[in-house]
Design an enzyme around this catalytic site. Structure first.
Site, PDB file in Angstrom:
ATOM      1  N   HIS A  99      22.044   7.876   8.228  1.00  0.00           N
ATOM      2  CA  HIS A  99      22.029   9.268   7.773  1.00  0.00           C
ATOM      3  C   HIS A  99      20.565   9.715   7.736  1.00  0.00           C
ATOM      4  O   HIS A  99      19.667   8.893   7.524  1.00  0.00           O
ATOM      5  CB  HIS A  99      22.623   9.287   6.357  1.00  0.00           C
ATOM      6  CG  HIS A  99      22.866  10.624   5.759  1.00  0.00           C
ATOM      7  ND1 HIS A  99      21.870  11.363   5.169  1.00  0.00           N
ATOM      8  CD2 HIS A  99      23.994  11.360   5.651  1.00  0.00           C
ATOM      9  CE1 HIS A  99      22.377  12.492   4.708  1.00  0.00           C
ATOM     10  NE2 HIS A  99      23.672  12.518   4.984  1.00  0.00           N
ATOM     11  N   ASP A 136      21.836   1.675   1.763  1.00  0.00           N
ATOM     12  CA  ASP A 136      22.329   3.014   1.466  1.00  0.00           C
ATOM     13  C   ASP A 136      23.832   2.905   1.214  1.00  0.00           C
ATOM     14  O   ASP A 136      24.625   2.746   2.141  1.00  0.00           O
ATOM     15  CB  ASP A 136      22.018   3.929   2.664  1.00  0.00           C
ATOM     16  CG  ASP A 136      22.743   5.263   2.593  1.00  0.00           C
ATOM     17  OD1 ASP A 136      23.572   5.469   1.680  1.00  0.00           O
ATOM     18  OD2 ASP A 136      22.499   6.101   3.485  1.00  0.00           O
ATOM     19  N   GLN A 157      28.356   5.910   1.017  1.00  0.00           N
ATOM     20  CA  GLN A 157      29.779   5.920   1.380  1.00  0.00           C
ATOM     21  C   GLN A 157      30.507   4.680   0.877  1.00  0.00           C
ATOM     22  O   GLN A 157      31.729   4.691   0.752  1.00  0.00           O
ATOM     23  CB  GLN A 157      29.946   5.993   2.906  1.00  0.00           C
ATOM     24  CG  GLN A 157      29.458   7.290   3.519  1.00  0.00           C
ATOM     25  CD  GLN A 157      30.282   8.487   3.079  1.00  0.00           C
ATOM     26  OE1 GLN A 157      31.465   8.365   2.734  1.00  0.00           O
ATOM     27  NE2 GLN A 157      29.668   9.656   3.080  1.00  0.00           N
ATOM     28  N   LYS A 162      30.119  11.088  -4.444  1.00  0.00           N
ATOM     29  CA  LYS A 162      30.976  10.475  -3.415  1.00  0.00           C
ATOM     30  C   LYS A 162      32.034   9.589  -4.054  1.00  0.00           C
ATOM     31  O   LYS A 162      32.899   9.062  -3.382  1.00  0.00           O
ATOM     32  CB  LYS A 162      30.144   9.622  -2.461  1.00  0.00           C
ATOM     33  CG  LYS A 162      28.939  10.319  -1.869  1.00  0.00           C
ATOM     34  CD  LYS A 162      29.241  10.971  -0.557  1.00  0.00           C
ATOM     35  CE  LYS A 162      27.947  11.433   0.093  1.00  0.00           C
ATOM     36  NZ  LYS A 162      28.174  12.364   1.186  1.00  0.00           N
ATOM     37  N   CYS A 168      24.741  14.870   9.669  1.00  0.00           N
ATOM     38  CA  CYS A 168      23.405  14.382   9.255  1.00  0.00           C
ATOM     39  C   CYS A 168      23.042  13.067   9.913  1.00  0.00           C
ATOM     40  O   CYS A 168      22.336  12.239   9.318  1.00  0.00           O
ATOM     41  CB  CYS A 168      23.284  14.253   7.737  1.00  0.00           C
ATOM     42  SG  CYS A 168      23.434  15.803   6.878  1.00  0.00           S
TER      43      CYS A 168
HETATM   44  N1  PMP Z   1      23.733   8.292   3.194  1.00  0.00           N
HETATM   45  C1  PMP Z   1      24.995   8.447   3.597  1.00  0.00           C
HETATM   46  C2  PMP Z   1      25.649   7.396   4.417  1.00  0.00           C
HETATM   47  C3  PMP Z   1      25.681   9.599   3.218  1.00  0.00           C
HETATM   48  O1  PMP Z   1      26.945   9.769   3.622  1.00  0.00           O
HETATM   49  C4  PMP Z   1      25.050  10.568   2.423  1.00  0.00           C
HETATM   50  C5  PMP Z   1      25.762  11.844   2.019  1.00  0.00           C
HETATM   51  N2  PMP Z   1      26.386  12.507   3.078  1.00  0.00           N
HETATM   52  C6  PMP Z   1      23.729  10.347   2.027  1.00  0.00           C
HETATM   53  C7  PMP Z   1      23.113   9.180   2.426  1.00  0.00           C
HETATM   54  C8  PMP Z   1      22.972  11.305   1.188  1.00  0.00           C
HETATM   55  O2  PMP Z   1      23.568  11.414  -0.049  1.00  0.00           O
HETATM   56  P1  PMP Z   1      23.215  12.621  -1.045  1.00  0.00           P
HETATM   57  O3  PMP Z   1      23.240  13.863  -0.203  1.00  0.00           O
HETATM   58  O4  PMP Z   1      24.293  12.576  -2.056  1.00  0.00           O
HETATM   59  O5  PMP Z   1      21.858  12.349  -1.597  1.00  0.00           O
END
Ligand code: PMP
Length: 407
Positions: free
Chosen positions: A124, A201, A204, A227, A365
């Protein structure tokens, strides 16, 4: 007897019971954010109705109650990820802030010219850009673990990237775009063999997998409350104690200090050293209720339910003419990305929405991943504990009709 009664579970999520564009809502955008059970929503209003006060400072009863509720969540978070202690659980705004904290505090302090940071093709943007920023500040270089076409990491290539130059490995636990579950335990073990530290990270993973930071032996673990059925604006950073202690503060301000003078200040102990300013108290308090909701149903049952949905959804979508599922890793969470010959994902998304069905379309993203797959974007359906096979049936039927019209 199992508590996993899907009708009862759905009753706990008021938002699901509404019509969108005249059709019953089908919410398949859970990888973007999950819906919140009543207990979480009630905790928010209860906090403002009865408890609201600032934490860790007041001498009065409400301040004490607010502090206690706030710190109860730290205890719940510690248990949720099996951290050895509460002080290793730092509250942040979410995964993004957790990763930036590690990059700017640990990375900026300990990286130097010629050092290497390894990330993967699945990342991401929030696990790419913070490393690019710290690489520019320190002269470190970024290396990328490639993937196979099915969305699995090339572990042999990873092994070859590792060397004594590797200082940080930052990899996603579960891909938000493809659903791939990465072999993070093995990734961590290999990184440790060359002396590198590992950030996972877990944005998910937190809702789809059991998280055990001690079993993983991970150095840093980042996640977002929203999440995993909690509000937005609250997340967690776990870190090994000796690392957190060696790291300088990320932000300066109230809460994070021991003593302040105009010449020099000293810093508070963990975890407060990393929690400058008045925190997001209400959402933090509500996060505990989300953990309790998940624990009560048990992760095991949730995972089993979601795997049934993943398998069923994959089967239903695969039978649609011209539809290709993107990401067919052996180990997958309940995320289905797909493209359809001759149809733009965005048009599909719009027409599904006109039928009450919420999915996400685009690059999710993960632009470098889309580039690697030669795609502009995908359509993505992602399932949570409250979704059903019946919803998948409606989704698949509607999707077929939508594709017919768009072709
Ligand atoms: N990493 C992953 C794999 C994600 O799916 C997300 C959220 N889409 C993020 C990081 C970023 O998380 P946040 O926007 O809640 O900070």
């Amino acid at each position: 007897a199992t508590k996993f009664d899907i009708n009862k579970i759905r009753e706990e999520f008021p938002i699901l019971h509404q019509d969108i564009q005249g059709k019953p809502l089908i919410y398949f955008d859970n990888a973007a954010t999950t819906q919140k059970p009543k207990s979480v929503i009630d905790a928010l209003s209860n906090y403002y109705l009865k408890i609201n006060s600032n934490v860790h400072r007041g001498a009065h009863t409400l301040a004490e109650r607010a502090t206690e509720a706030f710190e109860q969540t730290r205890k719940a978070a510690q248990q949720f990820i099996n951290s050895p202690s509460e002080e290793q659980v730092i509250f942040t705004r979410g995964t993004t802030e957790s990763i930036n904290l590690v990059a700017q505090s640990y990375g900026r302090t300990f990286l130097k010219e010629g050092d290497e940071i390894i990330i993967s093709s699945l990342e991401h943007h929030s696990n790419i850009v913070p490393w690019q920023i710290v690489a520019a500040q320190t002269g470190a270089k970024i290396k990328v673990i490639p993937i196979f076409d099915n969305g699995e990491l090339d572990m042999e290539a990873y092994q070859n990237l590792l060397s004594e130059k590797t200082k940080i490995v930052a990899v996603v636990h579960v891909s938000n775009s493809l659903g791939t579950i990465n072999p993070v335990k093995e990734i961590i073990k290999k990184a440790h063999q060359v002396g590198a530290k590992v950030l996972i990270d877990g944005a998910q993973a937190s809702s789809h997998l059991e998280i055990d930071v001690q079993d993983l032996d991970v150095d840093f673990y980042a996640m977002s409350g929203h999440k995993v059925y909690a509000p937005t604006g609250i997340g967690i950073l776990y870190g090994k104690k000796e690392l957190l202690e060696a790291m300088p503060p990320y932000m300066g301000g109230g809460e994070m200090i021991k003593e302040v003078d105009f010449d020099v200040s000293t810093y508070n102990v963990l975890p407060y050293k990393f929690e400058a300013g008045t925190p997001n108290i209400a959402d933090t308090v509500a996060l505990r209720l989300a953990f309790e909701f998940v624990n009560d149903l048990t992760k095991k049952e949730i995972i089993a339910h979601e795997q049934v949905l993943l398998e069923y959804g994959t089967q239903q979508l695969s039978s649609i003419n011209g539809l290709h599922i993107i990401g067919t890793a052996k180990e997958k969470a309940s995320v289905i990305s797909f493209v359809v010959d001759g149809v733009h994902p965005y048009d599909m998304g719009l027409m599904l929405d006109a039928n009450g069905i919420a999915i996400r379309t685009g690059h999710h993203c993960t632009q470098p991943l889309m580039k690697r797959l030669n795609l502009e974007g995908t359509a993505r359906a992602s399932f949570a504990l409250y979704n059903t096979k019946e919803e998948i049936d409606t989704f698949a039927e509607t999707l077929e009709m939508v594709i017919e019209r768009l072709k």
